[in-house]
Design a protein around this motif. Structure first.
Motif, PDB file in Angstrom:
ATOM      1  N   LYS A  32      16.770  51.725  16.889  1.00 45.90           N
ATOM      2  CA  LYS A  32      16.121  53.039  16.908  1.00 45.90           C
ATOM      3  C   LYS A  32      16.121  53.639  18.309  1.00 45.90           C
ATOM      4  CE  LYS A  32      11.720  55.272  15.764  1.00 45.90           C
ATOM      5  NZ  LYS A  32      10.350  55.049  15.210  1.00 45.90           N
ATOM      6  N   TYR A  33      15.896  52.795  19.314  1.00 44.71           N
ATOM      7  CA  TYR A  33      15.784  53.287  20.691  1.00 44.71           C
ATOM      8  C   TYR A  33      17.033  52.979  21.525  1.00 44.71           C
ATOM      9  CZ  TYR A  33      10.876  54.074  19.615  1.00 44.71           C
ATOM     10  OH  TYR A  33       9.707  54.522  19.057  1.00 44.71           O
ATOM     11  N   ASN A  34      18.093  52.515  20.864  1.00 42.48           N
ATOM     12  CA  ASN A  34      19.355  52.192  21.550  1.00 42.48           C
ATOM     13  C   ASN A  34      19.100  51.277  22.748  1.00 42.48           C
ATOM     14  OD1 ASN A  34      22.146  52.287  21.956  1.00 42.48           O
ATOM     15  ND2 ASN A  34      21.992  54.039  23.354  1.00 42.48           N
ATOM     16  N   ALA A  35      18.321  50.243  22.529  1.00 40.69           N
ATOM     17  CA  ALA A  35      17.953  49.296  23.593  1.00 40.69           C
ATOM     18  C   ALA A  35      18.483  47.912  23.247  1.00 40.69           C
ATOM     19  CB  ALA A  35      16.442  49.242  23.756  1.00 40.69           C
ATOM     20  N   SER A  36      18.758  47.132  24.286  1.00 38.09           N
ATOM     21  CA  SER A  36      19.251  45.767  24.072  1.00 38.09           C
ATOM     22  C   SER A  36      18.131  44.741  24.094  1.00 38.09           C
ATOM     23  CB  SER A  36      20.288  45.408  25.151  1.00 38.09           C
ATOM     24  OG  SER A  36      21.437  46.200  25.023  1.00 38.09           O
ATOM     25  N   LEU A  37      17.094  44.983  24.897  1.00 38.76           N
ATOM     26  CA  LEU A  37      16.013  44.013  25.036  1.00 38.76           C
ATOM     27  C   LEU A  37      14.671  44.729  25.080  1.00 38.76           C
ATOM     28  CD1 LEU A  37      15.030  41.104  25.499  1.00 38.76           C
ATOM     29  CD2 LEU A  37      15.419  41.441  27.945  1.00 38.76           C
ATOM     30  N   LEU A  38      13.815  44.392  24.122  1.00 40.90           N
ATOM     31  CA  LEU A  38      12.471  44.961  24.048  1.00 40.90           C
ATOM     32  C   LEU A  38      11.443  43.845  24.134  1.00 40.90           C
ATOM     33  CD1 LEU A  38      12.900  47.578  21.151  1.00 40.90           C
ATOM     34  CD2 LEU A  38      13.049  47.973  23.618  1.00 40.90           C
ATOM     35  N   VAL A  39      10.326  44.133  24.804  1.00 44.29           N
ATOM     36  CA  VAL A  39       9.281  43.137  24.982  1.00 44.29           C
ATOM     37  C   VAL A  39       7.923  43.809  24.834  1.00 44.29           C
ATOM     38  CG1 VAL A  39       9.270  43.491  27.485  1.00 44.29           C
ATOM     39  CG2 VAL A  39       8.394  41.355  26.543  1.00 44.29           C
ATOM     40  N   SER A  40       6.954  43.069  24.319  1.00 39.71           N
ATOM     41  CA  SER A  40       5.610  43.611  24.152  1.00 39.71           C
ATOM     42  C   SER A  40       4.911  43.736  25.506  1.00 39.71           C
ATOM     43  CB  SER A  40       4.789  42.711  23.227  1.00 39.71           C
ATOM     44  OG  SER A  40       4.591  41.440  23.825  1.00 39.71           O
ATOM     45  N   GLU A  41       3.983  44.669  25.612  1.00 45.87           N
ATOM     46  CA  GLU A  41       3.264  44.887  26.865  1.00 45.87           C
ATOM     47  C   GLU A  41       2.438  43.667  27.254  1.00 45.87           C
ATOM     48  OE1 GLU A  41       0.485  48.401  28.761  1.00 45.87           O
ATOM     49  OE2 GLU A  41      -0.016  47.643  26.754  1.00 45.87           O
ATOM     50  N   THR A  42       1.808  43.013  26.282  1.00 45.08           N
ATOM     51  CA  THR A  42       0.970  41.853  26.589  1.00 45.08           C
ATOM     52  C   THR A  42       1.775  40.740  27.243  1.00 45.08           C
ATOM     53  OG1 THR A  42       1.311  41.053  24.317  1.00 45.08           O
ATOM     54  CG2 THR A  42      -0.694  42.321  24.758  1.00 45.08           C
ATOM     55  N   LEU A  43       2.998  40.511  26.762  1.00 44.69           N
ATOM     56  CA  LEU A  43       3.842  39.488  27.355  1.00 44.69           C
ATOM     57  C   LEU A  43       4.365  39.938  28.708  1.00 44.69           C
ATOM     58  CD1 LEU A  43       5.341  36.800  27.218  1.00 44.69           C
ATOM     59  CD2 LEU A  43       7.148  37.936  25.932  1.00 44.69           C
ATOM     60  N   LYS A  77      21.084  42.204  20.732  1.00 42.79           N
ATOM     61  CA  LYS A  77      19.791  42.862  20.922  1.00 42.79           C
ATOM     62  C   LYS A  77      18.715  41.809  20.691  1.00 42.79           C
ATOM     63  CE  LYS A  77      20.127  44.254  16.089  1.00 42.79           C
ATOM     64  NZ  LYS A  77      20.258  45.337  15.121  1.00 42.79           N
ATOM     65  N   ALA A  78      17.576  41.985  21.342  1.00 44.97           N
ATOM     66  CA  ALA A  78      16.535  40.965  21.243  1.00 44.97           C
ATOM     67  C   ALA A  78      15.153  41.586  21.351  1.00 44.97           C
ATOM     68  CB  ALA A  78      16.724  39.917  22.335  1.00 44.97           C
ATOM     69  N   GLY A  79      14.215  40.969  20.656  1.00 42.99           N
ATOM     70  CA  GLY A  79      12.805  41.332  20.745  1.00 42.99           C
ATOM     71  C   GLY A  79      12.015  40.103  21.140  1.00 42.99           C
ATOM     72  N   VAL A  80      11.059  40.275  22.061  1.00 49.41           N
ATOM     73  CA  VAL A  80      10.302  39.141  22.591  1.00 49.41           C
ATOM     74  C   VAL A  80       8.807  39.444  22.536  1.00 49.41           C
ATOM     75  CG1 VAL A  80      10.158  37.455  24.457  1.00 49.41           C
ATOM     76  CG2 VAL A  80      12.213  38.867  24.225  1.00 49.41           C
ATOM     77  N   HIS A  81       8.045  38.445  22.106  1.00 53.70           N
ATOM     78  CA  HIS A  81       6.587  38.583  22.027  1.00 53.70           C
ATOM     79  C   HIS A  81       5.981  37.184  22.088  1.00 53.70           C
ATOM     80  CE1 HIS A  81       2.683  40.152  21.084  1.00 53.70           C
ATOM     81  NE2 HIS A  81       2.622  39.537  19.922  1.00 53.70           N
ATOM     82  N   GLY A  82       4.743  37.102  22.510  1.00 53.92           N
ATOM     83  CA  GLY A  82       4.082  35.802  22.597  1.00 53.92           C
ATOM     84  C   GLY A  82       2.618  35.885  22.216  1.00 53.92           C
ATOM     85  N   GLY A  83       2.069  34.726  21.882  1.00 57.90           N
ATOM     86  CA  GLY A  83       0.659  34.663  21.511  1.00 57.90           C
ATOM     87  C   GLY A  83       0.341  33.370  20.794  1.00 57.90           C
ATOM     88  N   ALA A  86       9.979  39.687  15.442  1.00 57.35           N
ATOM     89  CA  ALA A  86      11.078  40.158  14.599  1.00 57.35           C
ATOM     90  C   ALA A  86      11.059  41.676  14.467  1.00 57.35           C
ATOM     91  CB  ALA A  86      10.994  39.502  13.227  1.00 57.35           C
ATOM     92  N   ARG A  87       9.865  42.245  14.311  1.00 58.27           N
ATOM     93  CA  ARG A  87       9.749  43.699  14.168  1.00 58.27           C
ATOM     94  C   ARG A  87      10.127  44.424  15.463  1.00 58.27           C
ATOM     95  NH1 ARG A  87      10.396  43.095   9.235  1.00 58.27           N
ATOM     96  NH2 ARG A  87       8.591  42.689   7.885  1.00 58.27           N
ATOM     97  N   ILE A  88       9.777  43.844  16.599  1.00 57.06           N
ATOM     98  CA  ILE A  88      10.155  44.441  17.885  1.00 57.06           C
ATOM     99  C   ILE A  88      11.675  44.490  18.009  1.00 57.06           C
ATOM    100  CG2 ILE A  88      10.155  44.067  20.383  1.00 57.06           C
ATOM    101  CD1 ILE A  88       7.310  43.017  20.131  1.00 57.06           C
ATOM    102  N   GLN A  89      12.338  43.406  17.602  1.00 58.50           N
ATOM    103  CA  GLN A  89      13.804  43.378  17.666  1.00 58.50           C
ATOM    104  C   GLN A  89      14.413  44.459  16.775  1.00 58.50           C
ATOM    105  OE1 GLN A  89      17.208  42.871  15.815  1.00 58.50           O
ATOM    106  NE2 GLN A  89      16.281  40.961  15.170  1.00 58.50           N
ATOM    107  N   GLU A  90      13.794  44.752  15.648  1.00 56.25           N
ATOM    108  CA  GLU A  90      14.314  45.773  14.737  1.00 56.25           C
ATOM    109  C   GLU A  90      14.263  47.167  15.352  1.00 56.25           C
ATOM    110  OE1 GLU A  90      12.063  45.378  11.177  1.00 56.25           O
ATOM    111  OE2 GLU A  90      13.025  43.485  10.558  1.00 56.25           O
TER     112      GLU A  90
END
Length: 359
Positions: free
Chosen positions: A313-324, A274-280, A305-309
């Motif tokens: 909760k949402y049974n997802a493998s890859l989450l990304v922020s809207e801004t990215l 599972k992975a969480g991705v964000h940029g800035g 890190a928080r996005i990956q956590e």
């Protein structure tokens, strides 16, 4: 295929630049000004060449060595086992380079012999008694060590980062715009209990080897390994280009699927991530003296890190922020599902998050 070619071309121009400069420098040290010194003169085949021609032939030698080194490095990276210990790996490379270097010098000597109608011995084993070539081989060996050191340093700190560290850019904190991915093994606690600590450590080694096979192809840098988690990073522009920061996740999944039979045989389980991705924008600074490294400070890392956590909760493998997500290139290969505005742990403002899947 395109990414493999891009990686090879990048490796090729690096090796060409290094070896052309290295061999031109050797020609300068070896021959420059000798004829102007009393009692010293150039003899043999070299006496028939001007300094410009000597530089030209050494530059040509550098080009040939650069091509060979690029091909060898690419082949070892792609086809040889990264599970080889450092010693045997260096030994195999050294033997390959030695044979290749002798072949290059044989070609150059044959070319000079034909061009200037000189009687130069190029028979089999000619290099065994040629002391001039021995000095060349010693120089090439030392230059190879320098090249290896630069390659290792570049891999550790990231392309472009090592030079900036040499120049002291990060002695004072600098502001940069980067992307971070927190990549974590699913159900790691249960897997560790099932496999035991020894087998679990081997399991971690294996899937990180598979990850490293694709990192360079997607312009990624590995910032940290933390247990069974890897933290990947990109300069912002490189991360959004061709959706590198997203595509790498699915390429990693594909690698693991191809090796499914191996993982089932060795461990009885195929790793899932599972992975969480964000940029800035964040701060980067050089820290430490004994174990010097770059450290990144800022909300971007914490948010990633928080996005990956939220994946569990949402049974997802890859989450990304809207801004990215809004900045990504080539997004047509994916489907996106909005999870809405979520208040992440430890945050005061909600952030829009999307789940991404391959079409």
């Amino acid at each position: 295929m395109k990414r493999n070619l891009r990686y090879f071309y990048r490796l090729l121009w690096q090796t060409l630049l290094f070896w052309v400069c290295a061999m031109a420098l050797f020609a300068f040290f070896r021959f420059y000004g000798l004829n102007s010194i009393i009692s010293i003169s150039l003899k043999g085949a070299v006496a028939n060449l001007s300094m410009a021609e000597i530089y030209g032939y050494y530059a040509l030698t550098g080009i040939l060595l650069g091509f060979i080194y690029a091909i060898v490095e690419f082949a070892y990276e792609k086809y040889s086992s990264k599970r080889l210990a450092i010693g045997p790996s260096i030994g195999l490379r050294t033997i390959t380079y030695f044979i290749s270097t002798i072949a290059v010098f044989t070609i150059i000597m044959e070319f000079i012999s034909d061009s200037y109608e000189l009687d130069i011995d190029n028979s089999i084993g000619w290099w065994l008694d040629n002391k001039v070539l021995h000095s060349n081989l010693l120089y090439v060996f030392i230059a190879s060590l320098v090249f290896s050191f630069l390659k290792i340093a570049t891999e550790k700190f990231g392309r472009g980062i090592f030079l900036k560290m040499l120049l002291g850019k990060y002695k004072k904190p600098q502001e940069e715009k980067r992307i971070f991915m927190f990549l974590d093994l699913k159900d790691s606690t249960g897997t560790a209990e099932e496999l035991g600590h020894l087998k679990y450590s081997q399991f971690i080694q294996d899937f990180f080897y598979d990850l490293n096979e694709i990192v360079a192809k997607y312009d990624a840098e590995i910032y940290q390994y933390v247990g069974d988690e890897a933290v990947l990073s990109w300069p912002y522009d490189k991360g959004i280009a061709n959706a590198n920061c997203i595509e790498i996740f699915f390429a990693f999944e594909s690698n693991l699927t191809k090796r499914e039979r191996y993982y089932l045989k060795e461990y009885g389980i195929v790793p899932k991530f599972k992975a969480g991705v964000h940029g800035g924008i964040l701060m980067v600074a050089e820290v430490g003296v004994v174990k010097k490294e770059l450290a990144y400070h800022g909300d971007v890392i914490n948010t990633s890190a928080r996005i990956q956590e939220e994946c569990n909760k949402y049974n997802a493998s890859l989450l990304v922020s809207e801004t990215l997500l809004n900045d990504l290139e080539n997004k047509t290969s994916y489907t996106y599902t909005s999870l809405g505005s979520i208040l992440l742990k430890g945050k005061h403002e909600k952030i829009e998050i999307y789940a991404i899947n391959k079409k």
